[in-house]
Structure formats: structure tokens, C-alpha cells
Design an enzyme around this catalytic site. Sequence first.
Site, short mmCIF file in Angstrom:
data_model
loop_
_atom_site.label_atom_id
_atom_site.label_comp_id
_atom_site.label_asym_id
_atom_site.label_seq_id
_atom_site.Cartn_x
_atom_site.Cartn_y
_atom_site.Cartn_z
N TRP A 1 -7.59 9.84 0.42
CA TRP A 1 -6.29 10.38 0.00
C TRP A 1 -5.44 9.35 -0.73
O TRP A 1 -4.37 9.68 -1.23
CB TRP A 1 -5.54 10.97 1.19
CG TRP A 1 -5.46 10.08 2.38
CD1 TRP A 1 -4.57 9.07 2.60
CD2 TRP A 1 -6.32 10.09 3.53
NE1 TRP A 1 -4.80 8.47 3.80
CE2 TRP A 1 -5.88 9.07 4.40
CE3 TRP A 1 -7.42 10.87 3.91
CZ2 TRP A 1 -6.50 8.82 5.62
CZ3 TRP A 1 -8.03 10.62 5.11
CH2 TRP A 1 -7.57 9.61 5.96
N ARG A 2 -5.90 8.11 -0.79
CA ARG A 2 -5.18 7.09 -1.54
C ARG A 2 -5.66 7.01 -2.99
O ARG A 2 -5.18 6.19 -3.76
CB ARG A 2 -5.35 5.72 -0.87
CG ARG A 2 -4.62 5.69 0.48
CD ARG A 2 -4.41 4.29 0.96
NE ARG A 2 -3.59 4.31 2.16
CZ ARG A 2 -3.82 3.57 3.24
NH1 ARG A 2 -4.83 2.72 3.25
NH2 ARG A 2 -3.04 3.66 4.29
N GLU B 1 -1.78 14.26 5.55
CA GLU B 1 -0.61 13.96 6.38
C GLU B 1 -0.52 14.89 7.60
O GLU B 1 -0.16 14.45 8.69
CB GLU B 1 0.67 14.06 5.55
CG GLU B 1 0.84 12.94 4.53
CD GLU B 1 0.94 11.56 5.17
OE1 GLU B 1 1.34 11.47 6.36
OE2 GLU B 1 0.62 10.57 4.50
N TYR C 1 9.16 13.46 8.22
CA TYR C 1 8.20 12.41 7.89
C TYR C 1 7.17 12.90 6.88
O TYR C 1 6.92 12.24 5.86
CB TYR C 1 7.48 11.93 9.16
CG TYR C 1 6.28 11.10 8.88
CD1 TYR C 1 6.40 9.75 8.52
CD2 TYR C 1 4.99 11.64 8.91
CE1 TYR C 1 5.29 8.98 8.23
CE2 TYR C 1 3.88 10.89 8.62
CZ TYR C 1 4.03 9.56 8.28
OH TYR C 1 2.93 8.81 7.98
N CYS D 1 0.40 -13.01 10.42
CA CYS D 1 1.31 -12.05 9.79
C CYS D 1 2.08 -12.70 8.64
O CYS D 1 2.52 -13.85 8.74
CB CYS D 1 2.29 -11.52 10.83
SG CYS D 1 3.47 -10.33 10.18
N ASP E 1 8.19 6.99 10.98
CA ASP E 1 7.34 7.45 12.08
C ASP E 1 7.21 6.33 13.10
O ASP E 1 7.94 5.33 13.04
CB ASP E 1 5.97 7.89 11.55
CG ASP E 1 5.11 6.73 11.08
OD1 ASP E 1 5.65 5.61 10.86
OD2 ASP E 1 3.89 6.92 10.91
N CYS F 1 1.05 -4.81 12.54
CA CYS F 1 2.10 -4.79 13.57
C CYS F 1 1.78 -3.69 14.58
O CYS F 1 2.54 -2.73 14.76
CB CYS F 1 3.45 -4.56 12.91
SG CYS F 1 4.86 -5.00 13.96
#
Length: 350
Positions: A20-21, A33, A116, A198, A134, A188
Site C-alpha cells: 500500500w506504500r 487502513e 485517524y 534512535c 493513533d 519507538c
Amino acid sequence: MDFSNSLIQWYLRSKRDLPWRKTADPYRIWLSEIMLQQTRVAQGLPYFLAFVEAFPTVFDLATADEEKVLKLWQGLGYYSRARNLHATAQYIAFERNGVFPENYEGLLKLKGVGEYTAAAIASISYGEPVPVVDGNVFRVLARYFDVETDIASPAAKKEFKALAAELLPVDKASLFNQAMMEFGALQCVPKNPDCTSCVFNDSCVALQKKKVDRLPVKLKKTKVTNRYLNYILFVDPSGKTVVQKRQDKGIWFGLYEFPLVETAADIHRDVMPEQLIKSVTIPEGGRLQELRLLNEKQILHKLSHQHLHIYFWELKTTDTISGSLSWDDVEKLPFPIVIYNFITEYVINK
């Protein structure tokens, strides 16, 4: 480099290769989604691929039989999503000639689409600068900025949405929103994030204050109800059985199950066969012969607000049952995954 640019650069280097990207098609973005609501990507991905193959366009999904949609959804949980998906596909196909609303406010009016999901579709498909909020976004922002607002409180969504909106680059809404979601999913994470690797380890306030494991704050606990379900597998001399479609608007509405006796407690150790038989409606034509418990060990199936304690009983009849089905026909119907898994095992071991 500021937060937004650092986040987007991290995303471009680290994002997963997901189907979906590779598109801005609102149908596929919407489909992904809806499937990923309260579902991990690893679990949702095969379902997305199966749906796209079975229903390449919104028209294909709209004209499909609901039971086929539910069967393909089987195992993904939260089945109201599948029914809303089907209803919305019909609205888009038949009322809007296959064209999705092209902005956040219009998308928000679709059945099954909340703030969202509408924000995700609007930003990814149309580049509209509206932030997504979200669980991942709550976590990233709460830690980075040391926000101690209880995310279960009514004011939290408004506060975090305003903060995300301040950070969102107007001309990079799609990239930023996807980066926020991906960063929360991969870097995260809720427990034991690798803060040493990170990109924000020199600017994250929670890390500096040693509060990473305490954020975000969520005080409200989900109340869990225990339910005790006894499913009766009527089996006639030809080996056929009976199932019923759930009409209750609660869990598993529209899916199939065996005749059910629900009790107030776990009774299987003490229950007398005649007690259980008295509690179930006997299918037409079925004179009873033999009852036996099929799973000595209780099956515990955990849902978000319910823990289901499940036993399966086989009840043989001396005569053919009216409306009975072969096991091949049974397996084609949509069931809750816990029941379907038992059916598969039962048929293999017959």
C-alpha cells in the site's frame, strides 16, 4: 535538523516494503487502513493481498456476497470492520460511481471511517495536511515531548492532534504521517525500545529524564468479562452436522457457529450430560444417542473486552438431522477463527 525532517529522513531509510506504500489509490489505502485498525502489519498483510486479488476494485468488493467478504476476513477479528467495509464499498460504487471523497471531511462521513483513518487516506492519497493520531503517534509524541496527559482522557486526542499539526510539513503530509506511524511501529515501540540507536536519542525528553517506560500515560483499564461457551456438534449417522448464523449484534455477528449453550461459570467438570442436553434446542429429526466432551482442556480465546472459555461437545443422533451439512460445506462458511481452527482439527482427526 528539526523533528519533522529527521523523522522523514529516518522513514526514507528504514520503512518497510509494503504494497500500500506503492500507490496513492484511495481504494487500496482505505482497504489497508481499515485492515490495520487494531491489527499488526504482519497479520494484516496476507489479508490485504487476498482482498486485492479477490476484489481488485471497489466495484468488485461492492458486488461480492457478504459471506465471501466475511470468509476472507476470517481470523482478522473485529468483524464489524468487514461489514462496514462492504457497506462502504457499496456506497462508493453505487452512489458515487466508484469515486472516493477527496478530502478529510468527506472521508469522515464514510461508514467505518474515523478521524485517524480519514486523516491517513486524505494525506496519503490527496496530500491534505491533516495529522494522524493513533496509539503509535500518542507514544512517539508523549515520549519526545514528555507529555503526561492521560491518553485515555477525553482531552488527549485534541491535545496530541494539535501538537502533531504543528509538526506536520504542509507539503509533505503523506511522508510525515506515514513516518510517524512507522516510527512508532518499528523504533519507538511500547516495551523496551532501543533508544541507543534512535535518531532522537539526544533530543527525546523522556529519554533524558529516564521516563521512556512510563510514557504515554494511560490510567483507564479495560474491563474484561468472562464468558463460558459450550458448543454442541450434532453429528447424524451420515456424519453431517448443523450450524447456525449468529444474529446477536454482539461479537461475531453474521458469522456461523454450532448450537450454543452459554453458562454462568465453567461447568464442564460437573455437568451431567442430560443437563446440557436440556439446555440446547434439538434439531428437527435428531434423536439423541451419545454425548462426549471433545476438548478436555478448556480453550481460552481472548478478545479486547471478553475472555471466552470454550468447550466443544459432540452429540450423536440416531436419525438424519433436517438441514444438516457435510463438513466440506461447513468449512466453506465464515466462522470465528477459534471455531474454524477447531473444525479443521476435528475433521482431520475424524
